[in-house]
Design an enzyme around this catalytic site. Structure first.
Site, PDB file in Angstrom:
ATOM      1  N   GLY A  26      31.647 -11.812  70.267  1.00  0.00           N
ATOM      2  CA  GLY A  26      31.729 -13.278  70.332  1.00  0.00           C
ATOM      3  C   GLY A  26      31.518 -13.824  71.726  1.00  0.00           C
ATOM      4  N   GLY A  81      38.027 -11.598  70.936  1.00  0.00           N
ATOM      5  CA  GLY A  81      38.336 -13.020  70.776  1.00  0.00           C
ATOM      6  C   GLY A  81      39.036 -13.282  69.452  1.00  0.00           C
ATOM      7  CE  LYS A  92      39.043 -10.176  66.013  1.00  0.00           C
ATOM      8  NZ  LYS A  92      37.968 -10.913  66.711  1.00  0.00           N
ATOM      9  N   GLY A  94      34.820 -15.212  62.609  1.00  0.00           N
ATOM     10  CA  GLY A  94      33.812 -16.267  62.748  1.00  0.00           C
ATOM     11  C   GLY A  94      32.423 -15.685  62.947  1.00  0.00           C
ATOM     12  CD  GLU A 101      35.468  -8.933  65.719  1.00  0.00           C
ATOM     13  OE1 GLU A 101      34.717  -9.475  66.534  1.00  0.00           O
ATOM     14  OE2 GLU A 101      36.077  -9.564  64.837  1.00  0.00           O
TER      15      GLU A 101
END
Ligand code: 5RP
Length: 216
Positions: A26, A81, A92, A94, A101
């Site tokens: 990100g 992020g 998370k 996006g 992740e």
């Protein structure tokens, strides 16, 4: 200075020479990857696992060696992020990289979440679910049964559904979160779900502002 960059500068004190790193995905962690690249130019050595093709390409551009997860016995530090900061959880996904992740973040000895302070002000964000393409319709029904309004993610340079780096579909599910830990487990118990974007296990959240950073 940029709040996203400041959040990543705040993470730099946890970086030690020789570490195995997990690199998230990100526009915020972008700065951390560049900072790691700068440290390597000064002579420090790192080995990194990337959570997406995007991160892998950026890391390689920075001269950072990328290895696969099966080539390391541990990850010392993961930095990533988030889309929104909740009470004892972050959301998370996006960027659609949530599955790798979560594998990397949860496996790491220390998992730092880096955000700009705008992420603290956001009121709602969908729970992102990565699922097998074969099972997207049944997963959507099961998510409805959990109280969600799921939408198949599409668009962005391609006609039809977005396909993740793992070859799966992504669902954006508007829903209320009351017990994040339970919901995280309940969603992952649906057959066909690969992973969901509720993260309840992390070490610290580092919030960047225009003038610096603070830890939550
Ligand atoms: C990707 C993610 C990202 O970490 C999240 O979307 C935050 O991205 P950004 O730092 O660009 O706001 O979960 O799947």
């Amino acid at each position: 200075m940029d709040a996203k960059l400041n959040a990543c500068m705040g993470a730099m004190k946890y970086l030690k020479d020789g570490m195995v790193l997990g690199l998230g995905t990100g526009s915020t962690v972008f700065h951390f990857i560049n900072l790691v690249g700068e440290e390597m130019k000064k002579g420090k050595k790192f080995v990194c696992v990337a959570t997406s093709f995007d991160t892998e390409m950026l890391a390689k551009k920075n001269g950072i060696p990328i290895v696969s997860l099966d080539q390391v016995s541990k990850i010392d530090l993961a930095v990533d992020g988030a889309d929104i900061i909740g009470k004892e959880y972050v959301l998370k996904g996006g960027g659609g990289a949530l599955a790798r992740e979560k594998v990397v973040g949860y496996f790491a000895d220390k998992f730092l979440v880096v955000v700009d302070e705008g992420k603290l002000k956001l009121k709602s964000y969908p729970v992102v679910v990565e699922c097998l393409p074969f099972a997207y319709a049944t997963v959507m029904k099961a998510m409805e049964n959990l109280g969600a309004k799921p939408k198949l993610r599409s668009g962005g340079g391609k006609v039809g559904p977005v396909v993740s780096d793992n070859g799966n579909f992504i669902l954006d599910c508007e829903m209320k979160i009351t017990n994040a830990k339970k919901l995280e487990q309940d969603i992952n118990a649906i057959p066909g779900v690969v992973e969901n974007g509720i993260f309840t296990k992390f070490s610290k959240i580092i919030v960047g502002t225009e003038s610096g950073s603070r830890e939550l």
